[in-house]
Structures are given as C-alpha cells and as structure tokens.
Design an enzyme around this catalytic site. Structure first.
Site, PDB file in Angstrom:
ATOM      1  N   LYS A 272      -0.129  16.452  -6.049  1.00 26.83           N
ATOM      2  CA  LYS A 272      -0.762  16.266  -4.739  1.00 26.83           C
ATOM      3  C   LYS A 272      -2.121  15.627  -4.963  1.00 26.83           C
ATOM      4  O   LYS A 272      -2.978  16.188  -5.645  1.00 26.83           O
ATOM      5  CB  LYS A 272      -0.913  17.613  -4.026  1.00 26.83           C
ATOM      6  CG  LYS A 272      -1.779  17.540  -2.758  1.00 26.83           C
ATOM      7  CD  LYS A 272      -1.846  18.875  -2.024  1.00 26.83           C
ATOM      8  CE  LYS A 272      -2.843  18.813  -0.845  1.00 26.83           C
ATOM      9  NZ  LYS A 272      -2.941  20.074  -0.106  1.00 26.83           N
ATOM     10  N   ASP A 277      -9.510  16.416   2.024  1.00 27.47           N
ATOM     11  CA  ASP A 277      -8.707  17.064   3.067  1.00 27.47           C
ATOM     12  C   ASP A 277      -9.614  17.622   4.151  1.00 27.47           C
ATOM     13  O   ASP A 277     -10.137  18.732   4.035  1.00 27.47           O
ATOM     14  CB  ASP A 277      -7.838  18.171   2.456  1.00 27.47           C
ATOM     15  CG  ASP A 277      -6.942  18.834   3.505  1.00 27.47           C
ATOM     16  OD1 ASP A 277      -6.832  18.276   4.620  1.00 27.47           O
ATOM     17  OD2 ASP A 277      -6.355  19.886   3.198  1.00 27.47           O
ATOM     18  N   LYS A 284     -10.354  21.104   9.914  1.00 28.86           N
ATOM     19  CA  LYS A 284     -10.808  22.368   9.333  1.00 28.86           C
ATOM     20  C   LYS A 284     -12.181  22.712   9.912  1.00 28.86           C
ATOM     21  O   LYS A 284     -13.008  21.817  10.101  1.00 28.86           O
ATOM     22  CB  LYS A 284     -10.957  22.226   7.817  1.00 28.86           C
ATOM     23  CG  LYS A 284      -9.656  22.186   7.051  1.00 28.86           C
ATOM     24  CD  LYS A 284      -9.944  22.085   5.555  1.00 28.86           C
ATOM     25  CE  LYS A 284      -8.660  21.861   4.759  1.00 28.86           C
ATOM     26  NZ  LYS A 284      -7.738  23.003   4.820  1.00 28.86           N
ATOM     27  N   ASP A 295      -8.866  18.519  -3.498  1.00 25.74           N
ATOM     28  CA  ASP A 295      -7.473  18.562  -3.069  1.00 25.74           C
ATOM     29  C   ASP A 295      -6.587  17.525  -3.783  1.00 25.74           C
ATOM     30  O   ASP A 295      -5.420  17.374  -3.461  1.00 25.74           O
ATOM     31  CB  ASP A 295      -7.405  18.390  -1.536  1.00 25.74           C
ATOM     32  CG  ASP A 295      -6.295  19.209  -0.901  1.00 25.74           C
ATOM     33  OD1 ASP A 295      -5.811  20.156  -1.551  1.00 25.74           O
ATOM     34  OD2 ASP A 295      -5.901  18.888   0.233  1.00 25.74           O
ATOM     35  N   ASP A 354      -3.064  19.701   9.045  1.00 23.05           N
ATOM     36  CA  ASP A 354      -3.700  20.255   7.851  1.00 23.05           C
ATOM     37  C   ASP A 354      -2.658  20.715   6.823  1.00 23.05           C
ATOM     38  O   ASP A 354      -3.005  21.031   5.692  1.00 23.05           O
ATOM     39  CB  ASP A 354      -4.621  21.417   8.247  1.00 23.05           C
ATOM     40  CG  ASP A 354      -5.637  21.762   7.166  1.00 23.05           C
ATOM     41  OD1 ASP A 354      -5.785  20.960   6.208  1.00 23.05           O
ATOM     42  OD2 ASP A 354      -6.286  22.820   7.276  1.00 23.05           O
ATOM     43  N   GLU A 356      -0.750  18.932   5.109  1.00 19.74           N
ATOM     44  CA  GLU A 356      -0.474  17.542   4.739  1.00 19.74           C
ATOM     45  C   GLU A 356       0.059  17.392   3.312  1.00 19.74           C
ATOM     46  O   GLU A 356       0.766  16.451   3.002  1.00 19.74           O
ATOM     47  CB  GLU A 356      -1.762  16.701   4.890  1.00 19.74           C
ATOM     48  CG  GLU A 356      -2.739  16.742   3.707  1.00 19.74           C
ATOM     49  CD  GLU A 356      -3.338  18.120   3.427  1.00 19.74           C
ATOM     50  OE1 GLU A 356      -3.309  18.967   4.334  1.00 19.74           O
ATOM     51  OE2 GLU A 356      -3.808  18.333   2.297  1.00 19.74           O
ATOM     52  N   ARG A 358       2.314  19.015   1.651  1.00 20.17           N
ATOM     53  CA  ARG A 358       3.787  19.055   1.544  1.00 20.17           C
ATOM     54  C   ARG A 358       4.400  17.747   2.023  1.00 20.17           C
ATOM     55  O   ARG A 358       5.495  17.390   1.608  1.00 20.17           O
ATOM     56  CB  ARG A 358       4.315  20.271   2.318  1.00 20.17           C
ATOM     57  CG  ARG A 358       4.008  20.255   3.796  1.00 20.17           C
ATOM     58  CD  ARG A 358       4.153  21.631   4.433  1.00 20.17           C
ATOM     59  NE  ARG A 358       3.014  22.512   4.121  1.00 20.17           N
ATOM     60  CZ  ARG A 358       2.923  23.779   4.494  1.00 20.17           C
ATOM     61  NH1 ARG A 358       3.892  24.333   5.218  1.00 20.17           N
ATOM     62  NH2 ARG A 358       1.872  24.507   4.174  1.00 20.17           N
TER      63      ARG A 358
END
Ligand code: BES
Ligand code: MN
Ligand code: ZN
Length: 504
Positions: A272, A277, A284, A295, A354, A356, A358
């Site tokens: 990932k 993020d 967030k 991230d 959020d 994201e 996956r």
C-alpha cells in the site's frame, strides 16, 4: 550510512571515541557480559561492583557512560543494558543483542568511532549486533541543519555515529563475514525505507516514489515498470485511479522484478503506497492526519525487500508491486456513493473514501495474481482497528492458508519483529453487501481490521497462497526511541519479508 567493520582486535587495543560493553540484569545485581573482559581488566576486575555502586541494573535500554581508566585507547566506556541475564551457561538471544547495540549506537550519535565489545559467540550474534548498531544509528536529517537554518555546528543536529567496529570477531571467517554483509545490506535497505516514510508528502508524491524505485532498480539490476495515470486508465485500474483522482499528484503502479537464474519459485509482494492519506471526501479530523505520510510504509517495505533480495543474491524471484496514490479531497475526488469498476472487473461502492488502502491493493493483488506466483504477501498500514487490537508494536497477519500464516509469524519472531495471527471470519463478508455494486468498501465496524482483510481476499485469485500484513501499528513510531527503533518510520516488516524470500 554508518560504516561497519569486524576486527579480531581486543577491546583494549582499538583506538575509538568509545567502547561499548554489555551488562545484564542478574538475580543478585548487574552481570558484566562476555566481550567486556579486557575492559573489566582495565577496571582492575571491578567493573561489576563499580556498576552496582552506581545503581546500574542491566535492564534493557539502560545506558551508562563511564570515564575510561588508563589502559584503554578510548576515553569513554558505554555500558548498555541487555535485560535479564541468561541462565547459567546460556547465551544471549539475538533480539536483546540487537536492541542493546541499537541503544548504544543511538547514545553515541555525534561521535566518530565506537568499538562494540558485546557478546558475540556465533555468526548469528555478529549479525544481530551489526544490524542493531546500524539501525540504531539511523537519523533523518535531510530537512534540518542546512545553510541559514540557524541550526549549525553545536546548535545543529547530531550526525549518526560514523563508524562501528565489532571487536573480538573474525573478519576472515566466512560465516562472520557473511553475517556482517547481510546485516549491512539489510540495514541499509531498512534505513532507505525509513527515509521514504519520513520524507514529507509534499516531496514524496507517487511520481517521486516511482522515480526513486526506477533509479534503485537500475542500480541493482532489477527490472522496473511504471504505469502512469494514462496507462492505468487504459488498463482499467479503477481502484487505484479512484483513490488518486482527487489529487493533483497522479497515481502510479510500479512493478519491480528481481529474478535469479536458479530460482524455482516466485514470491510476489504488494505494498500500500498512499503517499498521504487525508481521508479524501470522508476527511479525517485534525489529530488523525498529522502522521499520514506514513501510509506508504507498505510500499516502502516491498521496495526495500526487493532491493535487499537482489543485493543478497537470493535464489528466488521476487516481484514487488507498489500501489501509489495520494488520497485527497477535491472537486475531482471520489465521493462516498461512487461506484468504481476495479481492474478485476468487479464493482465497488465507495461508502467511505478513507477506506482507500483496500481499493489500491485490490487492483494490485488482482494484477499480481495474473502472473501466478507461488505466494503473494501484501503489506499495508490498513486499519486503525488493527492498532486498537494489537497496539503500536505488533503487526497482524491474516492469510487464506493457515500454514503460510504460521510460517510468517515464526519468521517474524526470528527476525525480531512482533506479529500476531488474526482470522478472516467468513461472516464478515455480508456486512459489505452493497445494494448498488458487487461489494462495498466498508462493512461492520467491529473487527474492522479483519473486515479489510476479508475485502482483500475477494481480489485474490482462487488457488493462490496469500497473506496480508496490517502494519498500521508498528510502521511509524511516535514515542521516544528505544533499542534500534527511532522516532518516525521504522521499516516494519522488511526483515520478516527478506526472511520469507530466503525461505523460498
Ligand atoms: N491509513 C489508514 C489506517 C491507519 C490508521 C494507518 C492509523 C496508520 C495509523 C486507513 O486508510 C484508514 O483510514 N482506515 C480506516 C478504515 C475505515 C474507514 C473503515 C480506519 O481505520 O479508520
Ligand atoms: Mn484512509
Ligand atoms: Zn490509508
């Protein structure tokens, strides 16, 4: 990076800024560890009682600096705690050695040269001390102390310890030499991954990350292919594009392929790589976004592992996939309620932008499966739920194969990384049923780390062995440094993944 050499010299004869010796916590007070004999002699055999008088216990992480007595060629003796002393005739485990070496190297930042006289009986001990020292010496100074910074000279940041010599080792012994070489290659790649994680997200965009991977690939004889936003659109990578479309910094999918002529197996790694993020439109709140440059730690781990495999010349093929995007809110961003058509052809209703990670991983997993590797491991800072479950130092392991999950758990333990097996309960799938699309990107709130794993499983082809490492806890360290773990990016999972590649 810090230089590392082996030397047969005794601790007393080597000229250095400091000599490092170990002390363990015994039942009746501190126990001076093997390796310190010459130093103890310079203290007239009284090092143990001197330490006891000073209240030194030998606890893990304890660092004591003493002025060196005459007879030593260094001005300072640094005594580092090793934790509980092993049972009589027992030997020190590798992780306490690694941590002690790290704590010592960290305490010696700003110095030029140190002689490490820690207990090194086996090649495995040499490797642990070398690795710990090189990882512990790490500092990220790229953004401070420059011209006109007002932080120069004594006021400036302390440079990492420049040179480490492990005394009492055998530079001409094949096993010792190989142990040091492995530690150097591995620590350099872990530290490079840490640099990437620590680099601020305004500089480390998906494009910049891909450029770093391309350059490093060239240097190490690794084939690198980069899909830019146009190629991603042509290929139908709806997950990666959907996450990246809100940012002015477009997404990338990078494929790194290390091949060995004698390899019989191929390991695929998927990382990932969200360079920042923000949460996207499901933004967030403040307090939850200051560290989200981390991230992309999964992609950094995959990148570092492929390069390390090449440097170590492992007889296995390792393919790395970096799913790179920046998750930002804007007029062009994916909205909660949008449906993405993924690379696999399935549709996903994005109910929370959020969630994201996956989405980018799903596309990369489907793509990685097309090459039919012998196993796939994805690595991701995927869920806050995994941090709630396992804390800040332990990553979760999920898999579609119990034996593979156990193997990874055991290899992690041997590498000195804390991990724990987690399940993929089938009942969590129905919470992601969508009235509009084939699946939604969020499900039940409870067990959120497992829900994410169950989502990813949907994008792994039948018959392919797969594991998912959720490193959201250990990837980025916000507390005080300890052992060989600095503040900021840690390089989590790399040492485990290199061991996994070696085991193939
Ligand atoms: N990158 C975060 C997960 C994360 C949390 C990483 C803390 C490191 C530290 C991920 O993209 C995320 O936002 N996950 C959500 C998922 C939720 C919306 C289902 C989460 O965990 O809250
Ligand atoms: Mn997120
Ligand atoms: Zn994320």
């Amino acid at each position: 990076m810090t230089a590392l050499t082996l030397s047969t010299a005794g601790a007393a004869t080597l000229r250095a800024d400091a000599i490092v010796v170990g002390v363990a916590k015994g039942a009746k007070g501190p126990v001076v560890a093997p390796g310190a004999e010459a130093v103890d002699k310079a203290f007239d055999g009284k090092l143990g009682s001197v330490l006891e008088d000073l209240g030194v216990s030998g606890a893990e992480g304890e660092v004591t600096k003493l002025p060196a007595p005459s007879g030593l060629k260094a001005p300072v003796v640094l005594v580092v705690g090793l934790g509980p002393a092993p049972a009589k005739n027992g030997t020190y485990a590798t992780e306490p050695l690694r941590r002690a070496a790290g704590a010592a190297a960290r305490a010696l930042s700003g110095r030029k040269k140190a002689a490490f006289a820690l207990p090194v009986e086996t090649a495995g001990d040499v490797e642990a001390v070398a690795e710990g020292a090189l990882l512990g010496a790490y500092a990220f100074l790229a953004y401070q102390g420059g011209e006109n910074s007002g932080k120069k000279g004594d006021n400036g940041p302390k440079l990492p310890l420049a040179e480490v010599t492990l005394v009492g080792t055998k530079p001409r012994d094949k096993a010792h030499k190989a142990a040091a070489d492995r530690a150097i290659a591995l620590a350099e790649e872990v530290n490079r991954a840490r640099d990437l994680v620590n680099t601020p997200p305004n500089d480390l965009t998906p494009e910049a990350f891909a450029a770093v991977a391309t350059a490093a690939g060239k240097e190490n004889g690794i084939k690198v292919q980069v899909l830019d936003e146009k190629a991603l659109a042509k290929g139908g990578y709806g997950g990666i594009l959907g996450v990246g479309q809100g940012s002015v910094n477009p997404p990338r999918l990078v494929r790194l392929a290390y091949t060995h002529p004698k390899a019989e197996k191929t390991l695929a790694l998927v990382g990932k790589g969200i360079t920042y993020d923000s949460g996207g439109i499901s933004l967030k709140p403040a307090g939850h976004n200051e560290t989200m440059k981390c991230d992309m730690s999964g992609a950094a781990a995959v990148f570092a592992t492929v390069i390390a495999a090449a440097r170590l010349g492992l007889a296995v093929n390792v393919t790395g996939w970096l799913a790179l995007a920046e998750n930002m809110p804007s007029g062009s961003a994916t909205r909660p309620g949008d449906v993405l058509r993924m690379y696999s052809g399935r549709t996903v209703e994005v109910l929370n932008t959020d969630a994201e990670g996956r989405l980018v991983l799903a596309d990369a997993l489907t793509r990685a499966c097309e090459e039919k590797p012998d196993a796939i491991v994805d690595v991701a800072t995927l869920t806050g739920a995994m941090v709630l479950a396992l804390g800040n130092r332990t990553f979760g392991i999920m898999a579609n194969d119990d034996a593979f999950r156990t193997t990874i758990h055991e290899l992690a333990e041997r590498a000195g990384e804390a991990s724990w097996p987690m399940p993929l309960p089938a009942d969590l799938r129905k919470g992601m049923d969508s009235p509009t699309a084939d699946i939604a990107n969020i499900g039940e709130r409870m067990g959120g780390g497992l829900v994410a794993g169950v989502f990813l499983k949907e994008f792994v082809a039948d018959g392919i062995t797969w594991a998912h490492l959720d490193i959201a806890g250990p990837a980025f360290h916000e507390g005080a440094p300890y052992g060989y773990t600095p503040k900021g990016g840690t390089g989590s999972a790399i040492r485990t993944l290199v061991k996994l590649a070696e085991s193939f």
